[in-house]
Each structure stands twice: as structure tokens, then as C-alpha cells.
Design a protein around this motif. Structure first.
Motif, short mmCIF file in Angstrom:
data_model
loop_
_atom_site.label_atom_id
_atom_site.label_comp_id
_atom_site.label_asym_id
_atom_site.label_seq_id
_atom_site.Cartn_x
_atom_site.Cartn_y
_atom_site.Cartn_z
N MET A 72 -38.82 -14.53 -14.65
CA MET A 72 -38.31 -13.95 -15.89
C MET A 72 -38.15 -14.96 -17.01
O MET A 72 -38.08 -14.59 -18.17
CB MET A 72 -36.95 -13.29 -15.63
CG MET A 72 -37.00 -12.06 -14.77
SD MET A 72 -37.91 -10.71 -15.53
CE MET A 72 -36.90 -10.37 -16.94
N TYR A 126 -40.43 -14.88 -20.27
CA TYR A 126 -40.15 -13.67 -21.03
C TYR A 126 -38.80 -13.77 -21.73
O TYR A 126 -38.67 -13.44 -22.91
CB TYR A 126 -40.18 -12.47 -20.07
CG TYR A 126 -39.84 -11.16 -20.73
CD1 TYR A 126 -40.70 -10.58 -21.65
CD2 TYR A 126 -38.66 -10.50 -20.42
CE1 TYR A 126 -40.39 -9.38 -22.25
CE2 TYR A 126 -38.35 -9.29 -21.01
CZ TYR A 126 -39.22 -8.73 -21.92
OH TYR A 126 -38.90 -7.55 -22.52
N LYS A 127 -37.79 -14.25 -21.03
CA LYS A 127 -36.45 -14.37 -21.61
C LYS A 127 -36.43 -15.42 -22.72
O LYS A 127 -35.80 -15.20 -23.76
CB LYS A 127 -35.45 -14.74 -20.50
CG LYS A 127 -34.03 -14.62 -20.89
CD LYS A 127 -33.64 -13.22 -21.35
CE LYS A 127 -33.56 -12.27 -20.20
NZ LYS A 127 -32.87 -11.01 -20.53
N TRP A 171 -30.35 -15.66 -16.87
CA TRP A 171 -31.52 -14.88 -17.27
C TRP A 171 -31.23 -13.38 -17.23
O TRP A 171 -31.95 -12.59 -17.83
CB TRP A 171 -32.72 -15.23 -16.39
CG TRP A 171 -32.49 -15.06 -14.94
CD1 TRP A 171 -32.04 -16.03 -14.07
CD2 TRP A 171 -32.65 -13.88 -14.16
NE1 TRP A 171 -31.91 -15.50 -12.80
CE2 TRP A 171 -32.28 -14.18 -12.83
CE3 TRP A 171 -33.07 -12.58 -14.45
CZ2 TRP A 171 -32.33 -13.24 -11.80
CZ3 TRP A 171 -33.11 -11.65 -13.43
CH2 TRP A 171 -32.74 -11.98 -12.13
N ARG A 172 -30.15 -12.99 -16.58
CA ARG A 172 -29.78 -11.57 -16.52
C ARG A 172 -29.13 -11.08 -17.82
O ARG A 172 -29.04 -9.88 -18.04
CB ARG A 172 -28.83 -11.32 -15.36
CG ARG A 172 -29.46 -11.52 -14.02
CD ARG A 172 -28.48 -11.21 -12.93
NE ARG A 172 -29.11 -11.30 -11.62
CZ ARG A 172 -28.52 -10.99 -10.50
NH1 ARG A 172 -27.26 -10.56 -10.52
NH2 ARG A 172 -29.15 -11.09 -9.37
#
Length: 80
Positions: free
Chosen positions: A21, A24-25, A65-66
Motif C-alpha cells: 500500500m 499508493y498511500k 498506512w491505514r
């Protein structure tokens, strides 16, 4: 079926979701920095990459990242 076959034999411990991720993040956070701070892409990259937030975001175990791109931006601004 090809999707499942391409992942055959892979272990999630080898490629944690955070690593997948991260690009993208990072892109999302850079877009917020550009929009909110009025920086160009090179300045935004320097701004983010020189931060402690980026180091923590790169660490899979931080789970940062969440968070949403806006929450990450707020943390970045609090740091700077």
C-alpha cells in the motif's frame, strides 16, 4: 483463476500489506500536500520524505498506512 495462481506459494509475511500500500498511500499524501500547501511535486516530495512521518509510514509495524491521506497530512503538519 490467473489472479490466484500468481499469488500461489506467496506468504503474506514476505510482502506485508503495508509495503504493498505504501506507493499508493504516498501518492495520496503528496496530492494533499500539493493541494493544501501549494507546493510543486518536487517540493512536496522533499517535504514528505524529510519527515519522521515518512519513516514511520515506511515501517510496516506502525500501521500508519491505514490512516486516510488527510489524517496523515495533519500528522505531518503537526510534526513540521
Amino acid at each position: 483463476m490467473a489472479i490466484f495462481e500468481s499469488n500461489k506459494g506467496r506468504n503474506m509475511k514476505e510482502e506485508p500489506l503495508g509495503k504493498l500500500m505504501l506507493p499508493y498511500k504516498i501518492q495520496q499524501v503528496l496530492n494533499v500536500i500539493i493541494e493544501k500547501e501549494g507546493l510543486d511535486i518536487n517540493e512536496a516530495i522533499g517535504f514528505l520524505y524529510s519527515s519522521n512521518l515518512y519513516q514511520k509510514l515506511s515501517n510496516d509495524f506502525s500501521y500508519l498506512w491505514r490512516l486516510s491521506p488527510f489524517n496523515l497530512f495533519e500528522r505531518l503538519m503537526h510534526e513540521k
